[in-house]
Motif scaffolding. Structure first.
Motif, short mmCIF file in Angstrom:
data_model
loop_
_atom_site.label_atom_id
_atom_site.label_comp_id
_atom_site.label_asym_id
_atom_site.label_seq_id
_atom_site.Cartn_x
_atom_site.Cartn_y
_atom_site.Cartn_z
N TRP A 18 0.82 -1.20 0.00
CA TRP A 18 0.00 0.00 0.00
C TRP A 18 0.86 1.26 0.00
N ALA A 19 1.97 1.22 0.71
CA ALA A 19 2.87 2.38 0.72
C ALA A 19 3.38 2.67 -0.68
N ARG A 20 3.73 1.62 -1.40
CA ARG A 20 4.23 1.83 -2.77
C ARG A 20 3.11 2.25 -3.70
N LEU A 21 1.97 1.55 -3.62
CA LEU A 21 0.87 1.84 -4.54
C LEU A 21 0.26 3.22 -4.27
N ALA A 22 -0.17 3.45 -3.05
CA ALA A 22 -0.86 4.71 -2.74
C ALA A 22 0.12 5.86 -2.53
N GLY A 23 1.20 5.60 -1.80
CA GLY A 23 2.14 6.68 -1.52
C GLY A 23 2.83 7.20 -2.76
N VAL A 24 3.42 6.30 -3.50
CA VAL A 24 4.12 6.71 -4.73
C VAL A 24 3.12 7.14 -5.79
N GLY A 25 2.01 6.42 -5.91
CA GLY A 25 0.98 6.79 -6.89
C GLY A 25 0.40 8.17 -6.61
N GLY A 26 0.14 8.46 -5.34
CA GLY A 26 -0.38 9.78 -4.98
C GLY A 26 0.63 10.88 -5.27
N PHE A 27 1.90 10.60 -4.99
CA PHE A 27 2.95 11.58 -5.28
C PHE A 27 3.06 11.84 -6.78
N VAL A 28 3.03 10.77 -7.56
CA VAL A 28 3.11 10.93 -9.02
C VAL A 28 1.91 11.71 -9.54
N LEU A 29 0.74 11.43 -8.98
CA LEU A 29 -0.46 12.17 -9.39
C LEU A 29 -0.33 13.66 -9.04
N LEU A 30 0.24 13.95 -7.88
CA LEU A 30 0.46 15.36 -7.51
C LEU A 30 1.43 16.05 -8.46
N LEU A 46 -0.75 10.42 1.61
CA LEU A 46 -0.74 10.39 3.07
C LEU A 46 -1.15 9.02 3.61
N SER A 47 -2.06 8.36 2.93
CA SER A 47 -2.45 7.01 3.33
C SER A 47 -1.29 6.04 3.16
N GLY A 48 -0.54 6.18 2.07
CA GLY A 48 0.63 5.34 1.84
C GLY A 48 1.72 5.60 2.88
N ILE A 49 1.92 6.86 3.24
CA ILE A 49 2.92 7.18 4.26
C ILE A 49 2.50 6.62 5.61
N ALA A 50 1.21 6.70 5.92
CA ALA A 50 0.72 6.17 7.20
C ALA A 50 0.88 4.65 7.29
N ALA A 51 0.71 3.96 6.17
CA ALA A 51 0.80 2.50 6.17
C ALA A 51 2.22 1.97 6.10
N CYS A 52 3.17 2.80 5.70
CA CYS A 52 4.54 2.35 5.47
C CYS A 52 5.21 1.89 6.77
N PRO A 53 5.77 0.67 6.81
CA PRO A 53 6.47 0.21 8.01
C PRO A 53 7.66 1.10 8.40
N LEU A 54 8.25 1.77 7.43
CA LEU A 54 9.35 2.68 7.73
C LEU A 54 8.89 3.84 8.61
N THR A 55 7.64 4.26 8.45
CA THR A 55 7.10 5.34 9.28
C THR A 55 7.12 4.93 10.75
N PRO A 68 1.65 0.29 16.83
CA PRO A 68 1.42 -1.08 16.36
C PRO A 68 1.01 -1.09 14.89
N GLY A 69 1.28 -2.19 14.23
CA GLY A 69 0.98 -2.31 12.80
C GLY A 69 -0.49 -2.16 12.48
N TYR A 70 -1.36 -2.74 13.33
CA TYR A 70 -2.78 -2.64 13.04
C TYR A 70 -3.28 -1.20 13.17
N VAL A 71 -2.65 -0.41 14.02
CA VAL A 71 -3.02 1.00 14.15
C VAL A 71 -2.60 1.75 12.88
N GLN A 72 -1.42 1.43 12.37
CA GLN A 72 -0.98 2.05 11.12
C GLN A 72 -1.94 1.76 9.99
N LEU A 73 -2.34 0.50 9.86
CA LEU A 73 -3.26 0.14 8.78
C LEU A 73 -4.62 0.79 8.98
N ALA A 74 -5.07 0.89 10.22
CA ALA A 74 -6.35 1.54 10.48
C ALA A 74 -6.30 3.03 10.12
#
Length: 127
Positions: A18-30, A46-55, A68-74
């Motif tokens: 999701w980080a790659r799809l939404a984060g990078v896709g959203g950036f490219v769209l911007l 922002l959704s991709g950044i929130a889901a990224c484990p690196l965050t 926690p991971g489930y909080v990030q995904l939520a």
């Protein structure tokens, strides 16, 4: 224990996907369409950044905040839904195309399953 490990690996893969799809896709769209209207990629990025484990790793290392991971995904799912609501309100388009509705239900189910398994694995001590 095996199920918990398997769900953790699946969650990690989903988060990076999701980080790659939404984060990078959203950036490219911007970059391609520009920053306005506000629905142009901001919520996806922002959704991709929130889901990224690196965050979570950076928050833990530099801000000493454990997420926690489930909080990030939520949070990522909530940002995604907020973006879709803004599309409905501002652009008068449907909330989700049929294909995305299935993916959203699957993501919500995964978040709830992870929250349940996490809670079962680490029960809160009673006082």
């Amino acid at each position: 224990m095996y199920v918990l490990k398997m769900l953790s690996v699946i969650a990690w893969l989903v988060a990076w996907g999701w980080a790659r799809l939404a984060g990078v896709g959203g950036f490219v769209l911007l970059v391609h369409e520009g920053p306005l209207p506000i629905t142009n990629g901001w919520f996806a990025m922002l959704s991709g950044i929130a889901a990224c484990p690196l965050t979570a790793r950076l928050l833990k290392r530099y801000a000493r905040i454990v997420v926690p991971g489930y909080v990030q995904l939520a949070v990522a799912l909530l940002i995604f839904v907020a973006g879709r609501v803004s599309v409905v309100i501002l652009l008068h388009r449907p909330f989700l195309p049929a294909g995305l509705m299935v993916g959203t239900i699957a993501a919500a189910t995964l978040v709830l399953a992870l929250a349940f398994v996490q809670r079962q694995a680490n029960p809160t001590p009673s006082n």
